[in-house]
Design a protein around this motif. Structure first.
Motif, PDB file in Angstrom:
ATOM      1  N   LEU A   1      10.542  -6.817  -0.476  1.00 46.98           N
ATOM      2  CA  LEU A   1       9.275  -6.703  -0.929  1.00 46.98           C
ATOM      3  C   LEU A   1       8.247  -6.029  -2.679  1.00 46.98           C
ATOM      4  O   LEU A   1       7.716  -5.963  -2.673  1.00 46.98           O
ATOM      5  CB  LEU A   1       8.377  -6.910   0.596  1.00 46.98           C
ATOM      6  N   THR A   2      10.023  -5.205  -2.387  1.00 46.64           N
ATOM      7  CA  THR A   2       9.447  -3.519  -3.099  1.00 46.64           C
ATOM      8  C   THR A   2      10.116  -4.107  -4.461  1.00 46.64           C
ATOM      9  O   THR A   2      10.263  -3.086  -5.553  1.00 46.64           O
ATOM     10  CB  THR A   2       9.002  -2.235  -2.564  1.00 46.64           C
ATOM     11  N   GLY A   3      10.275  -4.991  -4.789  1.00 49.24           N
ATOM     12  CA  GLY A   3      11.325  -5.475  -5.755  1.00 49.24           C
ATOM     13  C   GLY A   3      12.358  -4.277  -5.825  1.00 49.24           C
ATOM     14  O   GLY A   3      12.794  -4.421  -7.463  1.00 49.24           O
TER      15      GLY A   3
ATOM     16  N   TRP B   1       0.916  -1.048  -0.026  1.00 51.03           N
ATOM     17  CA  TRP B   1       0.221   0.382  -0.314  1.00 51.03           C
ATOM     18  C   TRP B   1       1.179   1.670   0.447  1.00 51.03           C
ATOM     19  O   TRP B   1       0.293   1.990  -0.897  1.00 51.03           O
ATOM     20  CB  TRP B   1      -0.903  -0.217   1.222  1.00 51.03           C
ATOM     21  N   LEU B   2       1.799   1.609   0.857  1.00 49.85           N
ATOM     22  CA  LEU B   2       2.821   2.319   0.693  1.00 49.85           C
ATOM     23  C   LEU B   2       4.363   2.581  -0.684  1.00 49.85           C
ATOM     24  O   LEU B   2       4.188   3.841  -0.626  1.00 49.85           O
ATOM     25  CB  LEU B   2       3.317   2.202   1.853  1.00 49.85           C
ATOM     26  N   PHE B   3       4.199   1.699  -1.089  1.00 45.44           N
ATOM     27  CA  PHE B   3       4.796   1.541  -1.802  1.00 45.44           C
ATOM     28  C   PHE B   3       4.995   1.027  -3.165  1.00 45.44           C
ATOM     29  O   PHE B   3       5.130   0.587  -4.081  1.00 45.44           O
ATOM     30  CB  PHE B   3       6.459   1.336  -1.676  1.00 45.44           C
ATOM     31  N   ALA B   4       3.160   1.529  -3.172  1.00 41.52           N
ATOM     32  CA  ALA B   4       3.243   1.342  -4.848  1.00 41.52           C
ATOM     33  C   ALA B   4       3.973   1.620  -6.345  1.00 41.52           C
ATOM     34  O   ALA B   4       4.164   2.726  -5.855  1.00 41.52           O
ATOM     35  CB  ALA B   4       1.802   1.062  -5.522  1.00 41.52           C
ATOM     36  N   GLU B   5       3.943   1.185  -7.323  1.00 38.86           N
ATOM     37  CA  GLU B   5       4.795   1.729  -8.072  1.00 38.86           C
ATOM     38  C   GLU B   5       4.364   2.651  -8.880  1.00 38.86           C
ATOM     39  O   GLU B   5       4.948   3.853  -8.966  1.00 38.86           O
ATOM     40  CB  GLU B   5       5.381   0.349  -9.416  1.00 38.86           C
ATOM     41  N   ASP B   6       2.988   3.063  -9.127  1.00 36.55           N
ATOM     42  CA  ASP B   6       2.356   4.667  -9.020  1.00 36.55           C
ATOM     43  C   ASP B   6       1.622   4.985  -7.924  1.00 36.55           C
ATOM     44  O   ASP B   6       0.985   4.629  -7.411  1.00 36.55           O
ATOM     45  CB  ASP B   6       0.878   3.885 -10.091  1.00 36.55           C
ATOM     46  N   ARG B   7       2.320   6.222  -7.823  1.00 36.84           N
ATOM     47  CA  ARG B   7       2.006   7.264  -6.325  1.00 36.84           C
ATOM     48  C   ARG B   7       0.999   7.472  -6.235  1.00 36.84           C
ATOM     49  O   ARG B   7       0.259   7.759  -5.542  1.00 36.84           O
ATOM     50  CB  ARG B   7       2.723   8.392  -6.152  1.00 36.84           C
ATOM     51  N   LYS B   8       0.682   7.457  -7.816  1.00 41.88           N
ATOM     52  CA  LYS B   8      -1.558   7.705  -7.479  1.00 41.88           C
ATOM     53  C   LYS B   8      -1.963   6.543  -8.029  1.00 41.88           C
ATOM     54  O   LYS B   8      -3.513   6.744  -8.270  1.00 41.88           O
ATOM     55  CB  LYS B   8      -1.240   8.687  -9.014  1.00 41.88           C
TER      56      LYS B   8
END
Length: 416
Positions: free
Chosen positions: A410-412, A68-75
């Motif tokens: 976890l965020t690649g 939820w906090l570190f999605a590739e697309d910040r929007k």
């Protein structure tokens, strides 16, 4: 990351520490102290398993928050599927081997864009394929293997720690497991990787060797070698322990069990040769994919130093190389301590690991390898029981670092 009798035991000083007396070969402990491979679960074992489950909950909670906090697309207004966080790097090699084998459709090192999958031993993919029969989702199957294997590993680690410092409580074992499960790279114990499965075989193998159950030690070490090449380092440690603690004239019938762990590596080399014509196909895949061609140790250090500090790589890669340098220093200190204390089998195990990791073009995966150095976690726990401030210092420094590296994985972002 147990001990054995030195090759030539020196006379014991008048004030030998309790944990050193516990590791010397002598009269075997009574039934209440036989901590080897007994199947019964006492209070100490239950506390260790509770600690294991709680840390798993912590990692899974971190995985949820990271999505939820570190999605590739910040929007983005939605997140990736829950299991996507675990589908990272080496997992794809294990998955492709389990699904398609090593050389699907005649592909191999001679084809373009080959993934060098033969660099990975077949143990984990075989178990993954077997579990997949009952668990349709491949990622869930991989996570389940690591979860169950990790539980076995921490129980064996705790019992190994108790051999060093027998007490009326489970403090040595629980402290060792705590440090181990909060270590910086502990996320790899939860992911669909080989560390948990390897330790679930290697640590019981070492306990069996400590009890001089050579057939069981050989079989378990053989299975561990099928999972990781590190099983050969374990086999060397067991061989040293065998030589140090037995009369070869009386125990020569056990020698085939000591040599058994070499069988998986030999069979795998034969399999690869049959498909590629190359007896060294495994090593050549390592060289192509991970720059593991031989270099002198000082060259490897220099190459890693340049990658870490010469501004030739992005910051994500550079800090990983910095971590490689730090953990190499830690490994060398561990090796020196083991030699100084004449713990020859563990010194052989750690020393071979350091040699294998420290003679490539540059250091790769040494932080992950610390999970396999069980003597380090036991020594650190023993030290903390004598110096309480060590526990506080370790937790204050390592717990935040472990969280950062877990999120990184976890965020690649692990490999840069």
């Amino acid at each position: 990351m147990a001990t054995s009798t030195p090759l030539r035991p020196p006379a014991q000083p008048a004030r030998t520490p309790a944990w050193e007396r516990a590791t010397a070969t002598g009269p075997r402990p009574g039934p209440h102290r036989r901590l080897g491979l007994r199947l019964g679960f006492g209070l100490d074992d239950r506390n260790v398993l509770l600690l294991y489950v709680l840390t798993r909950v912590g990692i899974w909670t971190t995985a949820y928050c990271a999505r939820w906090l570190f999605a590739e697309d910040r929007k983005a207004r939605d997140v990736e599927p829950a299991l996507s966080s675990w589908d990272q790097w080496d997992w794809w090699h294990y998955l492709h081997i389990a699904q398609d084998g090593y050389f699907p459709g005649g592909a191999g090192p001679w084809t373009d864009d080959w993934d060098n999958r033969e660099a990975f031993f077949p143990g984990f993919p075989l178990v993954l394929r077997a579990v997949h029969v009952a668990i349709p989702d491949w990622t869930v199957a991989g996570l389940l293997i690591s979860f169950v294997s990790g539980a076995v590993a921490v129980l064996a680690l705790a019992r190994t720690a108790r051999l060093h410092l027998p007490t009326t409580n489970g403090a040595p074992g629980q402290r060792t497991v705590l440090f181990f499960l909060l270590s910086p790279c502990a996320v790899f114990l939860a992911a669909g990787y080989t560390e948990s499965l390897f330790l679930a075989l290697a640590l019981p193998a070492w306990l069996a060797a400590r009890r001089r159950n050579w057939p069981l030690a050989g079989i378990l070490a053989c299975l561990a070698t099928g999972v990781r090449v590190s099983g050969l380092f374990l086999a060397a440690a067991i061989a040293v322990h065998f030589i140090a603690t037995t009369d070869l004239r009386k125990q020569w019938r056990s020698l085939p069990w000591i040599a058994l762990p070499a069988l998986p590596a030999a069979l795998y080399a034969w399999f690869l040769h049959a498909h590629t014509g190359d007896w060294m196909a495994w090593n050549h895949a390592q060289e192509r994919g991970w720059y593991r061609n031989f270099h002198a140790p000082w060259e490897t250090w220099q190459n890693t130093w340049n990658a870490a500090f010469a501004h030739t790589h992005s910051t994500g890669y550079a800090i990983m190389f910095q971590a490689e340098l730090v953990t190499m220093v830690v490994g060398l200190l561990l090796f020196a301590v083991l030699l100084r204390r004449r713990r020859w089998p563990e010194a052989v195990y750690v020393g071979l690991s350091l040699w294998a990791l420290g003679t490539s073009y540059w250091y790769t995966s040494i932080p992950r390898a610390t999970l396999l150095w069980w003597p380090m976690w036991i020594l650190l726990a023993t030290w903390s029981l004598r110096r309480p401030w060590v526990k506080s210092a370790y937790l204050c420094v390592v717990a935040p670092l472990s969280t950062i590296l877990t999120i990184t994985f976890l965020t690649g972002r692990w490999a840069g």
